[in-house]
Design an enzyme around this catalytic site. Sequence first.
Site, PDB file in Angstrom:
ATOM      1  N   SER A 173      42.597 -23.393 -47.866  1.00  0.00           N
ATOM      2  CA  SER A 173      42.320 -24.395 -46.840  1.00  0.00           C
ATOM      3  C   SER A 173      43.638 -24.994 -46.371  1.00  0.00           C
ATOM      4  O   SER A 173      44.642 -24.974 -47.097  1.00  0.00           O
ATOM      5  CB  SER A 173      41.435 -25.493 -47.419  1.00  0.00           C
ATOM      6  OG  SER A 173      41.335 -26.594 -46.538  1.00  0.00           O
ATOM      7  N   TYR A 186      39.686 -31.846 -54.047  1.00  0.00           N
ATOM      8  CA  TYR A 186      39.599 -30.649 -53.196  1.00  0.00           C
ATOM      9  C   TYR A 186      40.998 -30.126 -52.855  1.00  0.00           C
ATOM     10  O   TYR A 186      41.276 -28.936 -53.000  1.00  0.00           O
ATOM     11  CB  TYR A 186      38.824 -30.982 -51.922  1.00  0.00           C
ATOM     12  CG  TYR A 186      38.557 -29.786 -51.034  1.00  0.00           C
ATOM     13  CD1 TYR A 186      37.493 -28.922 -51.308  1.00  0.00           C
ATOM     14  CD2 TYR A 186      39.345 -29.528 -49.921  1.00  0.00           C
ATOM     15  CE1 TYR A 186      37.249 -27.824 -50.499  1.00  0.00           C
ATOM     16  CE2 TYR A 186      39.103 -28.438 -49.107  1.00  0.00           C
ATOM     17  CZ  TYR A 186      38.046 -27.593 -49.397  1.00  0.00           C
ATOM     18  OH  TYR A 186      37.810 -26.496 -48.589  1.00  0.00           O
TER      19      TYR A 186
END
Length: 306
Positions: A173, A186
């Site tokens: 990501s 995350y």
Amino acid sequence: MNFFLETLKVIGLFVYYLLESLVFLVVPRRKKNVSGEIVLITGAASGIGRCLSLKFARLGATLVLWDVNQEGLKETVRLARENGAERVHSYICDISKRQDVYRVADQVKKEVGDVSILVNNAGIVTGKTFIDSPDSLVEKTMEVNTMAHFWTYKAFLPAMIATNHGHLVSMASAAGLCGITRLSDYCSSKFAAIGFAESIDIEMRSLGKTGIKTTIVCPVVINTGMFDGIKTKWPRVLPVLDPEYVAEKIVNAVRQNQELLLIPHSILHVLFALKSILPVKATVLLMDYFGILHAMDTFKGRPKKE
């Protein structure tokens, strides 16, 4: 003399690699054939995992689909067959559990064969401030987004090394390149996933296993429901991405042996190049300007029933 020759060689190759990358910006790389390759995709029951499954199905790959969502997995299998897949195998696997990964991996090897393209796609997000994030969810995030990559590599990489053939795809990501509010666990998991994938890539090169390729994927937010509610200040610059578009980019990157895929390409390259040279305060200023600091303020995520 040896020092001089080695330095000259390094300079020559360095210039060659720079020119090669510039050429590839204009001339597309040749795409490899993935027909007949055994492609394992984690998190295949929905979202990007499902989109990737259907695209590899159209290319004639043998599919091995993993997820914990049995109903979603059945639907992906059905759609994959409709899209031309002749060999589709689905398995319920909780990738957050190491022994479950090893158990199902052994099953795959016996029933299907050696996986040649491994796509670590499955991921979860908590979406809370660090203080408000339950310990159990922090651990789960690391187990799914990071540690599962260790176990799938351990299970399938040896066969790739033996044949000097394979491809490792890490769905990371843009949050793995930059810290973001309410994404501490995350971001940490994605930073780790990138570092792990890069390390294994370097390890394979040092072992002379140049037939094993690596693709690290770093998109901004994708409209799959996982980050439902998130908004960007300048959607034309940092858009919420369409899953079909992202999946197409990933498959093309795999077929062209592209090592790093940033989506959207231009703005992320510029932002993260600046991040490496600008003072921290200037970087935070830009993040605030682009709305990154408060992007998670409207986060909802997937409904609990999913």
